[in-house]
Design a protein around this motif. Structure first.
Motif, PDB file in Angstrom:
ATOM      1  N   VAL A  83     -15.255 -16.581  78.826  1.00  0.00           N
ATOM      2  CA  VAL A  83     -14.697 -17.877  78.408  1.00  0.00           C
ATOM      3  C   VAL A  83     -15.669 -19.031  78.613  1.00  0.00           C
ATOM      4  O   VAL A  83     -15.388 -20.164  78.177  1.00  0.00           O
ATOM      5  N   ASP A  84     -16.809 -18.777  79.267  1.00  0.00           N
ATOM      6  CA  ASP A  84     -17.744 -19.856  79.585  1.00  0.00           C
ATOM      7  C   ASP A  84     -18.725 -20.100  78.446  1.00  0.00           C
ATOM      8  O   ASP A  84     -19.954 -20.108  78.625  1.00  0.00           O
ATOM      9  N   VAL A  85     -18.190 -20.288  77.250  1.00  0.00           N
ATOM     10  CA  VAL A  85     -18.995 -20.562  76.063  1.00  0.00           C
ATOM     11  C   VAL A  85     -18.262 -21.607  75.227  1.00  0.00           C
ATOM     12  O   VAL A  85     -17.087 -21.912  75.461  1.00  0.00           O
ATOM     13  N   ASP A  86     -18.967 -22.148  74.239  1.00  0.00           N
ATOM     14  CA  ASP A  86     -18.346 -23.059  73.288  1.00  0.00           C
ATOM     15  C   ASP A  86     -17.483 -22.242  72.332  1.00  0.00           C
ATOM     16  O   ASP A  86     -17.993 -21.478  71.516  1.00  0.00           O
ATOM     17  N   SER A  87     -16.161 -22.410  72.424  1.00  0.00           N
ATOM     18  CA  SER A  87     -15.248 -21.581  71.623  1.00  0.00           C
ATOM     19  C   SER A  87     -15.302 -21.902  70.142  1.00  0.00           C
ATOM     20  O   SER A  87     -14.812 -21.120  69.318  1.00  0.00           O
ATOM     21  N   ASN A  88     -15.895 -23.040  69.777  1.00  0.00           N
ATOM     22  CA  ASN A  88     -15.977 -23.434  68.368  1.00  0.00           C
ATOM     23  C   ASN A  88     -17.314 -23.066  67.722  1.00  0.00           C
ATOM     24  O   ASN A  88     -17.525 -23.344  66.544  1.00  0.00           O
ATOM     25  N   ASP A  89     -18.201 -22.451  68.490  1.00  0.00           N
ATOM     26  CA  ASP A  89     -19.512 -22.040  67.976  1.00  0.00           C
ATOM     27  C   ASP A  89     -19.427 -20.572  67.579  1.00  0.00           C
ATOM     28  O   ASP A  89     -19.355 -19.676  68.432  1.00  0.00           O
ATOM     29  N   PHE A  90     -19.454 -20.304  66.280  1.00  0.00           N
ATOM     30  CA  PHE A  90     -19.274 -18.938  65.785  1.00  0.00           C
ATOM     31  C   PHE A  90     -20.393 -17.989  66.214  1.00  0.00           C
ATOM     32  O   PHE A  90     -20.227 -16.771  66.172  1.00  0.00           O
ATOM     33  N   LYS A  91     -21.527 -18.534  66.630  1.00  0.00           N
ATOM     34  CA  LYS A  91     -22.621 -17.676  67.096  1.00  0.00           C
ATOM     35  C   LYS A  91     -22.234 -16.904  68.357  1.00  0.00           C
ATOM     36  O   LYS A  91     -22.844 -15.891  68.682  1.00  0.00           O
ATOM     37  N   ASN A  92     -21.223 -17.383  69.058  1.00  0.00           N
ATOM     38  CA  ASN A  92     -20.805 -16.738  70.300  1.00  0.00           C
ATOM     39  C   ASN A  92     -19.854 -15.563  70.078  1.00  0.00           C
ATOM     40  O   ASN A  92     -19.466 -14.894  71.043  1.00  0.00           O
ATOM     41  N   TYR A  93     -19.481 -15.307  68.825  1.00  0.00           N
ATOM     42  CA  TYR A  93     -18.490 -14.272  68.531  1.00  0.00           C
ATOM     43  C   TYR A  93     -19.127 -13.060  67.871  1.00  0.00           C
ATOM     44  O   TYR A  93     -19.894 -13.194  66.913  1.00  0.00           O
ATOM     45  N   THR A  94     -18.793 -11.885  68.389  1.00  0.00           N
ATOM     46  CA  THR A  94     -19.234 -10.641  67.771  1.00  0.00           C
ATOM     47  C   THR A  94     -18.029  -9.761  67.460  1.00  0.00           C
ATOM     48  O   THR A  94     -16.965  -9.890  68.066  1.00  0.00           O
ATOM     49  N   LEU A  95     -18.212  -8.870  66.519  1.00  0.00           N
ATOM     50  CA  LEU A  95     -17.128  -8.022  66.046  1.00  0.00           C
ATOM     51  C   LEU A  95     -16.788  -6.936  67.057  1.00  0.00           C
ATOM     52  O   LEU A  95     -17.661  -6.283  67.601  1.00  0.00           O
ATOM     53  N   ASN A  96     -15.493  -6.755  67.279  1.00  0.00           N
ATOM     54  CA  ASN A  96     -14.990  -5.594  67.999  1.00  0.00           C
ATOM     55  C   ASN A  96     -14.246  -4.746  66.963  1.00  0.00           C
ATOM     56  O   ASN A  96     -13.335  -5.227  66.299  1.00  0.00           O
ATOM     57  N   ASN A  97     -14.632  -3.503  66.821  1.00  0.00           N
ATOM     58  CA  ASN A  97     -14.090  -2.657  65.751  1.00  0.00           C
ATOM     59  C   ASN A  97     -12.710  -2.074  66.057  1.00  0.00           C
ATOM     60  O   ASN A  97     -12.322  -1.074  65.464  1.00  0.00           O
ATOM     61  N   VAL A  98     -11.971  -2.702  66.963  1.00  0.00           N
ATOM     62  CA  VAL A  98     -10.624  -2.248  67.264  1.00  0.00           C
ATOM     63  C   VAL A  98      -9.751  -2.328  66.010  1.00  0.00           C
ATOM     64  O   VAL A  98      -9.889  -3.255  65.204  1.00  0.00           O
ATOM     65  N   GLU A  99      -8.897  -1.341  65.815  1.00  0.00           N
ATOM     66  CA  GLU A  99      -8.024  -1.295  64.647  1.00  0.00           C
ATOM     67  C   GLU A  99      -6.708  -2.022  64.936  1.00  0.00           C
ATOM     68  O   GLU A  99      -6.224  -2.016  66.068  1.00  0.00           O
TER      69      GLU A  99
END
Length: 242
Positions: free
Chosen positions: A76-92
């Motif tokens: 949670v210690d990131v900028d939640s509005n910066d899409f660079k901080n998000y990576t895909l989780n292949n959960v179905e």
């Protein structure tokens, strides 16, 4: 050029391509690059499971939506509005309420930010960030709702207001015994009457709700949702229509 050197160059090219392809798959920033996107267009929230604490992420997939994706940050210690901080989780995802909503389930030892996406009409729809709190504020599950059926076929549901704190909005579902969603609505008030939309601020019901049948079994579900889309409180209760 020697055969050995040629093979080495080919291997480097293959590794480079694999990394590029991996980035295309994993990065939210890369995924949306050059695409038409709509932010805040996916209705989504998350709760912790009452039994094992798993993160349950719910979203409403509009008719025609495809390629639902689950993106997350490391913590949670990131900028939640910066899409660079998000990576895909292949959960179905799995269908709930017989497919009216969908749910991702995952276990996690850390709290994080989540974004849900899907594609519709050549656009990528993106949810607002969801802050998970499965460790610091686990979702409370209960059946504490008052059901007033003085108006036949139009039960009025009421519950404690902001019982766990940090409430922004309430999501309520009335469903049939077989799980079919009959109405799905949002209110700011801690009461909802089936099917009276006078205090409804958002409606995900796709068809006119049917009349409740006398003496038939139905279910009521409520989610108390915070501003950062965490579900503080869940009510689940069955009732018989009067």
């Amino acid at each position: 050029m020697s055969k050995l050197k040629y093979i080495a160059i080919c291997l480097l090219v293959l590794v480079s391509c694999a990394r590029d392809n991996d980035e295309d798959i994993q990065s939210l920033t890369t995924y949306i690059q050059g695409r038409t996107v709509e932010q805040g267009a996916v209705i989504a929230c998350a709760a912790s499971d009452e039994v094992n604490g798993d993160i349950l992420t719910f979203y409403y997939a509009e008719s025609g939506a495809s390629n639902g994706r689950f993106y997350e940050t490391l913590d949670v210690d990131v900028d939640s509005n910066d899409f660079k901080n998000y990576t895909l989780n292949n959960v179905e995802s799995d269908p709930i309420f017989n497919g009216h909503l969908r749910r991702f389930t995952q276990s996690s030892a850390t709290e994080k930010w989540i974004i849900i996406t899907f594609e519709l009409a050549d656009e990528i729809k993106i949810s607002n960030p969801i802050r998970t709190k499965q460790l610091s504020k686990p979702t409370v599950w209960n059946d504490k709702v008052n059901i007033n059926q003085s108006s036949s076929g139009m039960p009025n549901f009421s519950w404690n207001d902001n019982a766990e704190g940090d409430n922004a909005i309430y999501f309520q579902v009335v469903s049939a015994a077989n799980g079919d969603l009959l109405s799905g609505t949002y209110t700011y008030e801690n009461q909802f009457q089936y099917y009276n939309t006078s205090n409804v601020v958002l409606n995900v019901t796709t068809q006119t709700p049917p009349n409740l049948i006398f003496n038939e079994n139905y279910n009521f579900t409520l989610m108390d949702v915070s501003l950062d889309n965490w579900v503080n409180w869940v009510i689940q209760k069955s009732f018989v229509a009067e």
